[in-house]
Structures are given as C-alpha cells and as structure tokens.
Design a protein around this motif. Structure first.
Motif, PDB file in Angstrom:
ATOM      1  N   PRO A 180     -26.382  -1.773  -5.479  1.00 57.69           N
ATOM      2  CA  PRO A 180     -27.652  -2.377  -5.065  1.00 57.69           C
ATOM      3  C   PRO A 180     -28.136  -2.039  -3.662  1.00 57.69           C
ATOM      4  O   PRO A 180     -29.330  -1.851  -3.470  1.00 57.69           O
ATOM      5  N   PRO A 181     -27.291  -1.944  -2.634  1.00 55.13           N
ATOM      6  CA  PRO A 181     -27.835  -1.680  -1.294  1.00 55.13           C
ATOM      7  C   PRO A 181     -28.555  -0.343  -1.233  1.00 55.13           C
ATOM      8  O   PRO A 181     -28.032   0.665  -1.686  1.00 55.13           O
ATOM      9  N   ARG A 182     -29.708  -0.333  -0.656  1.00 60.16           N
ATOM     10  CA  ARG A 182     -30.489   0.904  -0.598  1.00 60.16           C
ATOM     11  C   ARG A 182     -29.903   1.905   0.398  1.00 60.16           C
ATOM     12  O   ARG A 182     -30.275   3.066   0.390  1.00 60.16           O
ATOM     13  N   TRP A 183     -28.980   1.420   1.270  1.00 65.13           N
ATOM     14  CA  TRP A 183     -28.438   2.333   2.274  1.00 65.13           C
ATOM     15  C   TRP A 183     -27.147   3.001   1.819  1.00 65.13           C
ATOM     16  O   TRP A 183     -26.510   3.693   2.584  1.00 65.13           O
ATOM     17  N   LEU A 184     -26.745   2.797   0.548  1.00 63.40           N
ATOM     18  CA  LEU A 184     -25.594   3.522   0.009  1.00 63.40           C
ATOM     19  C   LEU A 184     -26.096   4.727  -0.783  1.00 63.40           C
ATOM     20  O   LEU A 184     -27.052   4.600  -1.540  1.00 63.40           O
ATOM     21  N   PRO A 185     -25.457   5.894  -0.649  1.00 59.65           N
ATOM     22  CA  PRO A 185     -25.849   7.035  -1.479  1.00 59.65           C
ATOM     23  C   PRO A 185     -25.706   6.695  -2.956  1.00 59.65           C
ATOM     24  O   PRO A 185     -24.858   5.888  -3.339  1.00 59.65           O
ATOM     25  N   THR A 186     -26.525   7.300  -3.779  1.00 56.72           N
ATOM     26  CA  THR A 186     -26.469   7.013  -5.217  1.00 56.72           C
ATOM     27  C   THR A 186     -25.445   7.883  -5.941  1.00 56.72           C
ATOM     28  O   THR A 186     -25.122   7.616  -7.095  1.00 56.72           O
ATOM     29  N   THR A 187     -24.931   8.896  -5.300  1.00 56.06           N
ATOM     30  CA  THR A 187     -23.909   9.750  -5.917  1.00 56.06           C
ATOM     31  C   THR A 187     -22.867  10.125  -4.874  1.00 56.06           C
ATOM     32  O   THR A 187     -23.104  10.012  -3.668  1.00 56.06           O
ATOM     33  N   GLY A 188     -21.716  10.568  -5.372  1.00 55.52           N
ATOM     34  CA  GLY A 188     -20.717  11.160  -4.488  1.00 55.52           C
ATOM     35  C   GLY A 188     -19.885  10.199  -3.684  1.00 55.52           C
ATOM     36  O   GLY A 188     -19.386  10.568  -2.614  1.00 55.52           O
ATOM     37  N   LEU A 189     -19.702   8.945  -4.171  1.00 63.90           N
ATOM     38  CA  LEU A 189     -18.908   7.969  -3.429  1.00 63.90           C
ATOM     39  C   LEU A 189     -17.612   7.655  -4.159  1.00 63.90           C
ATOM     40  O   LEU A 189     -17.542   7.642  -5.391  1.00 63.90           O
ATOM     41  N   LEU A 190     -16.574   7.392  -3.382  1.00 66.65           N
ATOM     42  CA  LEU A 190     -15.363   6.723  -3.846  1.00 66.65           C
ATOM     43  C   LEU A 190     -15.185   5.485  -2.978  1.00 66.65           C
ATOM     44  O   LEU A 190     -15.720   5.411  -1.864  1.00 66.65           O
ATOM     45  N   TRP A 191     -14.438   4.514  -3.489  1.00 64.64           N
ATOM     46  CA  TRP A 191     -14.143   3.308  -2.696  1.00 64.64           C
ATOM     47  C   TRP A 191     -12.659   3.316  -2.350  1.00 64.64           C
ATOM     48  O   TRP A 191     -11.800   3.239  -3.220  1.00 64.64           O
ATOM     49  N   TRP A 192     -12.388   3.428  -1.060  1.00 67.25           N
ATOM     50  CA  TRP A 192     -11.026   3.485  -0.543  1.00 67.25           C
ATOM     51  C   TRP A 192     -10.534   2.063  -0.323  1.00 67.25           C
ATOM     52  O   TRP A 192     -11.131   1.304   0.450  1.00 67.25           O
ATOM     53  N   LEU A 193      -9.464   1.680  -1.014  1.00 70.11           N
ATOM     54  CA  LEU A 193      -8.895   0.338  -0.880  1.00 70.11           C
ATOM     55  C   LEU A 193      -7.686   0.389   0.050  1.00 70.11           C
ATOM     56  O   LEU A 193      -6.749   1.155  -0.168  1.00 70.11           O
ATOM     57  N   GLN A 194      -7.727  -0.449   1.085  1.00 72.82           N
ATOM     58  CA  GLN A 194      -6.598  -0.591   1.999  1.00 72.82           C
ATOM     59  C   GLN A 194      -6.239  -2.075   2.021  1.00 72.82           C
ATOM     60  O   GLN A 194      -7.038  -2.910   2.477  1.00 72.82           O
ATOM     61  N   ALA A 203     -12.453  -2.594   1.461  1.00 74.45           N
ATOM     62  CA  ALA A 203     -13.086  -1.618   0.560  1.00 74.45           C
ATOM     63  C   ALA A 203     -14.084  -0.798   1.365  1.00 74.45           C
ATOM     64  O   ALA A 203     -15.088  -1.333   1.858  1.00 74.45           O
ATOM     65  N   THR A 204     -13.809   0.479   1.509  1.00 77.92           N
ATOM     66  CA  THR A 204     -14.635   1.372   2.319  1.00 77.92           C
ATOM     67  C   THR A 204     -15.268   2.437   1.438  1.00 77.92           C
ATOM     68  O   THR A 204     -14.542   3.213   0.799  1.00 77.92           O
ATOM     69  N   PRO A 205     -16.601   2.515   1.356  1.00 77.60           N
ATOM     70  CA  PRO A 205     -17.211   3.614   0.615  1.00 77.60           C
ATOM     71  C   PRO A 205     -17.066   4.917   1.406  1.00 77.60           C
ATOM     72  O   PRO A 205     -17.470   4.990   2.565  1.00 77.60           O
ATOM     73  N   VAL A 206     -16.457   5.917   0.791  1.00 78.30           N
ATOM     74  CA  VAL A 206     -16.247   7.205   1.457  1.00 78.30           C
ATOM     75  C   VAL A 206     -16.820   8.312   0.592  1.00 78.30           C
ATOM     76  O   VAL A 206     -17.014   8.144  -0.615  1.00 78.30           O
ATOM     77  N   LEU A 207     -17.092   9.427   1.201  1.00 78.82           N
ATOM     78  CA  LEU A 207     -17.681  10.552   0.487  1.00 78.82           C
ATOM     79  C   LEU A 207     -16.615  11.240  -0.366  1.00 78.82           C
ATOM     80  O   LEU A 207     -15.554  11.643   0.129  1.00 78.82           O
ATOM     81  N   ARG A 208     -16.909  11.357  -1.643  1.00 80.84           N
ATOM     82  CA  ARG A 208     -15.951  11.927  -2.594  1.00 80.84           C
ATOM     83  C   ARG A 208     -15.483  13.304  -2.146  1.00 80.84           C
ATOM     84  O   ARG A 208     -14.285  13.606  -2.183  1.00 80.84           O
ATOM     85  N   GLN A 209     -16.423  14.162  -1.733  1.00 81.14           N
ATOM     86  CA  GLN A 209     -16.053  15.514  -1.355  1.00 81.14           C
ATOM     87  C   GLN A 209     -15.133  15.514  -0.141  1.00 81.14           C
ATOM     88  O   GLN A 209     -14.258  16.376  -0.013  1.00 81.14           O
ATOM     89  N   SER A 210     -15.304  14.538   0.750  1.00 77.46           N
ATOM     90  CA  SER A 210     -14.439  14.485   1.931  1.00 77.46           C
ATOM     91  C   SER A 210     -13.008  14.130   1.553  1.00 77.46           C
ATOM     92  O   SER A 210     -12.061  14.553   2.228  1.00 77.46           O
ATOM     93  N   VAL A 217      -7.542  20.703   2.565  1.00 79.78           N
ATOM     94  CA  VAL A 217      -7.423  21.430   3.843  1.00 79.78           C
ATOM     95  C   VAL A 217      -7.149  20.527   5.036  1.00 79.78           C
ATOM     96  O   VAL A 217      -7.099  21.001   6.171  1.00 79.78           O
ATOM     97  N   GLY A 218      -6.985  19.216   4.828  1.00 80.35           N
ATOM     98  CA  GLY A 218      -6.595  18.330   5.919  1.00 80.35           C
ATOM     99  C   GLY A 218      -7.703  17.792   6.788  1.00 80.35           C
ATOM    100  O   GLY A 218      -7.429  17.210   7.849  1.00 80.35           O
ATOM    101  N   THR A 219      -8.970  17.962   6.391  1.00 80.42           N
ATOM    102  CA  THR A 219     -10.064  17.420   7.181  1.00 80.42           C
ATOM    103  C   THR A 219     -10.143  15.895   7.020  1.00 80.42           C
ATOM    104  O   THR A 219      -9.654  15.348   6.029  1.00 80.42           O
ATOM    105  N   PRO A 220     -10.753  15.188   7.973  1.00 74.75           N
ATOM    106  CA  PRO A 220     -10.795  13.727   7.894  1.00 74.75           C
ATOM    107  C   PRO A 220     -11.629  13.234   6.713  1.00 74.75           C
ATOM    108  O   PRO A 220     -12.591  13.884   6.290  1.00 74.75           O
ATOM    109  N   ILE A 221     -11.243  12.081   6.186  1.00 68.56           N
ATOM    110  CA  ILE A 221     -12.051  11.407   5.168  1.00 68.56           C
ATOM    111  C   ILE A 221     -13.243  10.767   5.867  1.00 68.56           C
ATOM    112  O   ILE A 221     -13.093  10.096   6.885  1.00 68.56           O
ATOM    113  N   ARG A 222     -14.438  11.002   5.328  1.00 71.60           N
ATOM    114  CA  ARG A 222     -15.656  10.535   5.990  1.00 71.60           C
ATOM    115  C   ARG A 222     -16.312   9.414   5.189  1.00 71.60           C
ATOM    116  O   ARG A 222     -16.432   9.478   3.976  1.00 71.60           O
TER     117      ARG A 222
END
Length: 252
Positions: A180-194, A203-210, A217-222
């Motif tokens: 529902p929030p308009r400020w979340l992307p509509t595609t390409g998200l995963l939810w990281w649970l810590q 629950a952190t929405p992170v970019l799937r590709q990241s 290749v070890g780049t940071p999760i964004r």
C-alpha cells in the motif's frame, strides 16, 4: 534434480537422456514433459537427500541468478547422508530457496550443517501470508534504523512467526506484490527479517538485485533510506514531538 551426469559431465535434462545421480551414482532418467520443469529422476524410489523438496519454477528462477557451477552442490554428512545445497557461493556460503513447509527441527539441522547460510522464502505459497504480513506492518513501529524498517511484533504475522528463532538471514519473497505505501517500489523487493529476542523481527524492504549481488560479488545489500519526520510550521515544541512520534509509525 536440475543436473545429472552423462559420461562424467554435469548436464541438464533433455528428452530421452539417461545418466547417473551426481550424489549416489544411481541411474537417473530425464523427465521432460510439457507441464513440469525438465528434471532428472532416479529410476528407483530412493531419495538421496531427505531435505529435498519438489522443485518449482520459483526455485529454478532463483537458482539461475547464480553461476551454474554454484548450483546443486553435493555434500556428504559424517553419518553418510547426502545433502544438496541449492546454491553454494565461491566463499562457501549456502543459500536455500524454501517453498514447502519446514519444521523448526529440520531448519536447525540445515543451519548447523550448512553454516554459514541464508534462506530465501516463497512468501506467496499460502494466500493468507501476504495479507497477514501487511496487516502486521500497519501498526508496526519504526525500527529506528538508517533504512526504512519496522518492528513486527510476535503473533501479528504468521509467516514472520514461522521463521522466528533461526541463526541466519531470512529473506521473504512476495514476488511483485504491491504494498500500500506509495513510497515503496512496486517490483524488485525482498523483506529481510532480523529477529530480536522477545521483541519480534525487524522487517527491512531491500532491493532484490542487491541481495543477489551481495552473494555473487560481495556488494552491500541496499534498502530504502529512512524518511525523517518533518516539523510543520507553527507547531509548538510539544506538538512537534508528537508529530515526530506519529511519523515514526508506518501507516499502510
């Protein structure tokens, strides 16, 4: 299995092919129908890996995000049992893509065997999981981190509760679900649970590709930068304090 051995070489299933199981060396045949994914199956009813689940297009799509040589890596436990990791990265981390139900006992066994590892969980297997997750976020307080994240309390989301208590990262994959929030992307998200003991899960929405790039290749999760609450002109100090508190809660 995606791969079988033909004359000692790992190959994908093709119509009419026969080969050997890379783990137990038993005979396998290619299953290449029009409905199910092309795969290799044992001629006998034996099961090499007691942890294996029936592979879906979701599994296959995730595996294909990684190099072929990282996919379906075979391991042998000290008791002789064979286990096949979905993906094992160049630095030895295992990624398991979990669609079917899993008991806490099996999850603990896999984590103890594969460490270090991470889970990617199919969030759309059960229709009630996404609505339950969204409802939990509706009243969840901000986690107060640099990224947009919320603290999901115990008992408010079924899928979050099912994955509590583990030792390694869990990423929920809800596909292209529209939140529902308009400020979340509509595609390409995963939810990281810590998980935070007794408090629930951040629950952190992170970019799937990241996430893919992190394990490749070890780049940071964004994720998404947190939105700082703004003070409206003319508010008293106390009113501004209340506005900041309200701004720290996610309203879906």
């Amino acid at each position: 299995m995606k791969f079988g051995l033909i004359e000692g070489i790992r190959q994908e299933a093709t119509a009419g092919a026969r080969g050997l199981c890379p783990g137990c060396s038993s005979s396998v045949i290619a299953k290449c129908g029009e409905i199910r994914l092309h795969h290799w199956a044992h001629l006998s009813t034996m099961v090499c890996d007691p942890w294996r689940e029936q592979e879906t297009e979701w599994h296959r799509g995730w595996k294909n995000e990684f190099p072929v040589e990282w996919q379906e890596v075979w391991h042998r436990a000290s008791n002789g049992e064979i286990h096949i990791s979905d993906v094992k990265t160049a630095n030895g981390a295992v990624i398991e893509f979990q669609h079917s139900p899993i008991t806490p006992q099996e999850r603990a066994s896999r984590e103890a065997f594969y460490h270090p590892m991470a889970w990617v969980v199919d969030g759309v297997r059960l229709k009630r999981d996404l609505p339950s997750f969204c409802a939990a976020l509706t009243d969840a307080p901000s986690a107060g981190t640099k990224l947009r994240a919320w603290l999901v309390r115990p008992g408010t989301s079924m899928i979050v509760d099912r994955w509590a208590g583990g030792s390694y990262p869990v990423f929920l994959d809800f596909g292209d679900a529209v939140f529902p929030p308009r400020w979340l992307p509509t595609t390409g998200l995963l939810w990281w649970l810590q998980y935070v003991p007794k408090l629930g899960a951040v629950a952190t929405p992170v970019l799937r590709q990241s996430v893919v790039d992190h394990y490749r290749v070890g780049t940071p999760i964004r994720g998404l930068k947190a939105i700082a609450p703004t003070r409206r002109p003319g508010l008293t100090g106390f009113e501004a304090h209340l506005a900041r508190k309200r701004g720290n809660r996610a309203r879906f």
